[in-house]
Design an enzyme around this catalytic site. Structure first.
Site, PDB file in Angstrom:
ATOM      1  N   GLU A  35       0.863  -1.173   0.000  1.00 22.52           N
ATOM      2  CA  GLU A  35       0.000   0.000   0.000  1.00 22.52           C
ATOM      3  C   GLU A  35       0.905   1.230   0.000  1.00 22.52           C
ATOM      4  O   GLU A  35       1.791   1.336   0.855  1.00 22.52           O
ATOM      5  CB  GLU A  35      -0.909   0.023   1.238  1.00 22.52           C
ATOM      6  CG  GLU A  35      -1.875   1.192   1.227  1.00 22.52           C
ATOM      7  CD  GLU A  35      -2.761   1.257   2.469  1.00 22.52           C
ATOM      8  OE1 GLU A  35      -3.471   2.276   2.607  1.00 22.52           O
ATOM      9  OE2 GLU A  35      -2.716   0.328   3.295  1.00 22.52           O
ATOM     10  N   ARG A 262       5.129 -12.748  10.165  1.00 22.89           N
ATOM     11  CA  ARG A 262       6.032 -11.601  10.134  1.00 22.89           C
ATOM     12  C   ARG A 262       7.320 -11.955  10.857  1.00 22.89           C
ATOM     13  O   ARG A 262       7.331 -12.745  11.789  1.00 22.89           O
ATOM     14  CB  ARG A 262       5.412 -10.415  10.869  1.00 22.89           C
ATOM     15  CG  ARG A 262       4.312  -9.688  10.147  1.00 22.89           C
ATOM     16  CD  ARG A 262       3.841  -8.525  11.006  1.00 22.89           C
ATOM     17  NE  ARG A 262       2.722  -7.832  10.424  1.00 22.89           N
ATOM     18  CZ  ARG A 262       2.832  -6.820   9.566  1.00 22.89           C
ATOM     19  NH1 ARG A 262       4.024  -6.407   9.192  1.00 22.89           N
ATOM     20  NH2 ARG A 262       1.756  -6.231   9.079  1.00 22.89           N
ATOM     21  N   LYS A 272       4.166   1.326  10.285  1.00 28.92           N
ATOM     22  CA  LYS A 272       4.260   2.566   9.512  1.00 28.92           C
ATOM     23  C   LYS A 272       3.789   3.756  10.335  1.00 28.92           C
ATOM     24  O   LYS A 272       4.330   4.859  10.232  1.00 28.92           O
ATOM     25  CB  LYS A 272       3.428   2.454   8.227  1.00 28.92           C
ATOM     26  CG  LYS A 272       4.073   1.600   7.138  1.00 28.92           C
ATOM     27  CD  LYS A 272       3.197   1.606   5.901  1.00 28.92           C
ATOM     28  CE  LYS A 272       3.775   0.717   4.807  1.00 28.92           C
ATOM     29  NZ  LYS A 272       2.894   0.634   3.633  1.00 28.92           N
TER      30      LYS A 272
END
Length: 561
Positions: A35, A262, A272
């Site tokens: 994204e 992850r 982020k």
């Protein structure tokens, strides 16, 4: 099971099983779907390496697809940064795609779902919808607007598209099951109204699709065979499949979502939102600050693509999340830089040495090898003179037998040069040592083959000639956080663990061969660490970043604590 099959990760086993059960290699297609709402970080690097690595392994295409469905947070700047990062890591994508490419198709499909009675416009507030959605242990309640007529739903949805309603007035929801044990299946939102310009479509659209609606359908349009996501998307797989069930043509390939864990990195954060906080609060200078775990930050600090790819390969792909010690990443960059960098001499904490029996005004140029592990790297000439700089910590007036550097009455070898002996020292008004007076053995020159040159002394020091030294700004970077898991403390904010010593700016004195160093050039400053030329550097003002120390200095500190 042969050795190659044993070494496959579980994702590769899934692909292999699919190939045995009817997929052909021509069916395989992967994608990396960031994204564009921030810069990529080290966690993304694992996903990049996984998807593009599969592409290389199976000679299959990999799409770079931007999931750009939220104009409030997405910018073209991030798109360009992501493309640069993926290319820098050494990967080529087959096609560049955007979820926004599919806005019309997604809208048309949504209209079809409304016509089939599988989607409806809900006019509740977000608070009302949250309340009627239930809990993990209690079923949800149906919206009072769930059974609107198809005609009314189509009219309202078209009005949403045409900009007739303010944000939050209506949403489009899929009509699935408000009693499902998976709360994501309780009539999820497919579209919301947003009166914000999009970085590609500008103001063409007033409605934007949600991620869950966009994700699988984009995979289907692109005919992606394996849609690989991180573990938090596992509960989303049921919804991913439900949306596909409504649309998939049996003659076309059906995408398959699979999840991997992850890999979190110690002494940093990779959210982020939290990285943006660091930038906005001035803890770091920018997204590409060399202390940031962003790929652009690591690149600016001096990391190599090879070191990051090797790191990703070492940590592998797993089904459980864990924290990987940042020292493993540092190990891989040391290992690669050790092979490729030229050894040079620089002094960062200078102490003047005067060789009293060296002729005044004399200079000579000594040969120095560029990389002892690489003969093809050749050699260079370094100047030697009566006055030199050494590191302050390399001299003591008095020291025990375990101190193998320079002390009064003791001898050391100067790298590529001569053996010197400390005879005396002078101090400033505060009692600090300002200068060391030494004598040298003129027959002890390195590589001369004389008996004196072969004499063994225990210490070897790096140095630079005072009249020939060039100055540079040297930025000593260290870990951004003092705690291994700064964002894992319930009672404390991650900002409380910011390392106040994560950056120190000093003036360094360098051998003159570095005067023409260019941005991005990497070197080993002997005995000090690996450094590279920063983007702030100019011909008039060289700036070097410390990429990593020669050894893991944190390991000793953590053992002591």
């Amino acid at each position: 099971m042969d050795e190659e099959e044993k070494s496959l990760n579980f994702i590769e086993h899934i692909v292999e099983d699919d190939l045995k059960e009817g997929y052909t290699r021509q069916d395989l297609r992967f994608r990396f779907p960031p994204e564009p709402n921030g810069y990529l970080h080290i966690g993304h690097a694992s996903s990049i390496c996984l998807n593009f690595g599969l592409g290389l392994r199976y000679n299959a295409p990999v799409n770079l697809r931007f999931d750009d469905t939220n104009p409030a947070k997405e910018e073209s700047e991030y798109v360009e940064a992501i493309k640069k990062d993926v290319s820098w890591l050494g990967y080529e994508w087959d096609t560049e795609r955007y979820a926004s490419d599919y806005f019309q198709q997604l809208y048309d499909w949504a209209v079809e779902l409304i016509k089939q009675g599988k989607a409806y416009v809900d006019s509740q507030s977000s608070e009302e919808m949250a309340e009627q959605k239930g809990t993990p242990t209690e079923p949800g309640k149906e919206s009072p607007f769930r059974n609107r007529s198809i005609e009314e739903n189509i009219a309202l949805f078209e009005g949403m598209k045409n900009g007739d309603f303010e944000e939050g007035k209506h949403v489009l929801r899929a009509k699935i099951d408000m009693t499902s044990s998976n709360m994501l299946m309780r009539d999820p939102i497919m579209y919301r109204v947003l009166h914000k310009p999009h970085h590609r479509t500008n103001t063409d659209w007033c409605i934007y699709p949600m991620y869950d609606w966009t994700h699988g359908e984009s995979d289907y349009i692109e005919q992606v065979s394996h849609s690989l996501c991180t573990l938090e998307f596992l509960p989303h797989r049921e919804l991913y499949n439900w949306f596909l069930d409504q649309l998939v043509d049996s003659k076309k390939l059906r995408p398959k979502q699979r999840e991997f864990a992850r890999r979190n990195l110690s002494h940093t954060v990779v959210s982020k939102r939290k990285l943006l906080q660091l930038v906005e609060n001035g803890v770091v200078d920018s997204w590409d600050d060399p202390r940031m775990p962003t790929i652009s930050g690591l690149r600016r600090r001096g990391y190599t693509p090879e070191s990051i790819r090797n790191f990703a390969e070492t940590i592998g792909i797993a089904k459980r999340e864990n924290v990987v010690d940042v020292s493993l990443l540092e190990f891989h960059v040391r290992e690669h830089l050790n092979k490729i960098t030229r050894r040079v001499m620089a002094v960062l904490n200078p102490l003047k040495v005067v060789i009293t029996n060296y002729e005044e005004g004399k200079e000579e140029w000594l040969e120095a090898e560029n990389n002892p592990g690489d003969e093809s790297a050749g050699s260079r000439q370094v100047p030697f003179s009566k006055e030199l700089y050494i590191e302050q910590e390399d001299f003591r007036e008095e020291a025990n037998r375990k101190f193998f550097r320079l002390k009064l009455g003791g001898e050391v070898r100067l790298k590529n040069g001569y053996i010197i002996k400390a005879e005396s020292c002078t101090k400033d008004a505060d009692g600090n040592i300002a200068e060391v007076q030494c004598t040298y053995d003129p027959k002890s020159k390195s590589g001369s083959g004389t008996e004196e040159s072969l004499r063994k002394v225990k210490g070897t020091l790096h140095w630079v000639s005072v009249p020939h030294a060039i100055t540079a700004e040297v930025r000593l970077y260290d870990r951004l956080f003092t705690d291994a898991t700064p964002d894992a403390h319930k009672e404390k904010e991650f900002m409380e663990f910011v390392n106040p010593d994560s950056l120190q700016k000093i003036t360094g004195y360098l051998e003159p061969s570095l005067k023409d160093a260019k941005v991005g050039d990497r070197f080993q400053f002997q005995r000090l660490g690996y450094f590279n030329v920063d983007t702030d550097s100019t011909a008039e003002n060289l700036v070097f970043n410390r990429t990593v120390t020669l050894r893991d200095t944190w390991a000793k500190l953590e053992q002591k604590s």
